[in-house]
Design a protein around this motif. Structure first.
Motif, mmCIF file in Angstrom:
data_model
loop_
_atom_site.group_PDB
_atom_site.id
_atom_site.type_symbol
_atom_site.label_atom_id
_atom_site.label_comp_id
_atom_site.label_asym_id
_atom_site.label_seq_id
_atom_site.Cartn_x
_atom_site.Cartn_y
_atom_site.Cartn_z
ATOM 1 N N THR A 52 0.844 -1.254 -0.070
ATOM 2 C CA THR A 52 0.084 0.010 -0.045
ATOM 3 C C THR A 52 0.836 1.325 0.011
ATOM 4 N N SER A 53 0.165 2.407 -0.199
ATOM 5 C CA SER A 53 1.093 3.648 -0.227
ATOM 6 C C SER A 53 1.709 4.105 1.319
ATOM 7 N N GLY A 54 0.979 3.400 2.079
ATOM 8 C CA GLY A 54 1.509 3.537 3.674
ATOM 9 C C GLY A 54 2.550 2.516 3.855
ATOM 10 N N GLY A 55 2.740 1.590 3.081
ATOM 11 C CA GLY A 55 3.773 0.560 3.442
ATOM 12 C C GLY A 55 3.459 -0.949 3.713
ATOM 13 N N SER A 56 2.174 -1.062 3.942
ATOM 14 C CA SER A 56 1.902 -2.340 4.252
ATOM 15 C C SER A 56 1.730 -3.434 3.092
ATOM 16 N N THR A 57 2.279 -4.719 3.415
ATOM 17 C CA THR A 57 2.606 -5.484 2.499
ATOM 18 C C THR A 57 1.841 -6.974 2.428
#
Length: 119
Positions: A52-57
């Motif tokens: 995600t744009s927030g860095g969740s993978t």
């Protein structure tokens, strides 16, 4: 418009590593979630990893512990570091990105890059 440019595919021996890159070029739109999919001959396209744009993978079970997805938001670029590659990882790898603004997002696909793992 948005254009995705992929690079980094190639031929590697089993156990080796490769790093894929995908840069999204856009002037107007924002980039939201990004990810990598793959399609082997005779098989359906499947999710490999997403971020995600927030860095969740999120990873496919088959690549957990071997592949790492990351992104550089300033460059609108997503990376896929692939290690301990197996012949079954052989496929065309496609970058996917959501572009848009506000709460409206559209999918965009890259042209694909071939990854071949020899045994």
């Amino acid at each position: 418009q948005v254009k995705l440019v992929e690079s980094g595919g190639g031929l590697v021996q089993a156990g080796g590593s490769l790093r894929l890159s995908c840069a999204a070029s856009t002037i107007i739109f924002s980039i939201n979630d990004m990810g990598w999919y793959r399609q082997a001959p005779g098989k359906q396209r499947e999710l490999v990893a997403a971020i995600t744009s927030g860095g969740s993978t999120n990873y496919a079970d088959s690549v957990k512990g071997r592949f790492t997805i990351s992104r550089d938001n300033a460059k609108n670029t997503v990376y896929l570091q692939m290690s301990s590659l197996k012949p079954e990882d052989t496929a065309v790898y496609y970058c996917n990105a959501e572009y848009g603004y506000g709460s409206t997002w559209y999918p965009k696909w890259g042209q694909g890059t071939q990854v071949t793992v020899s045994s």
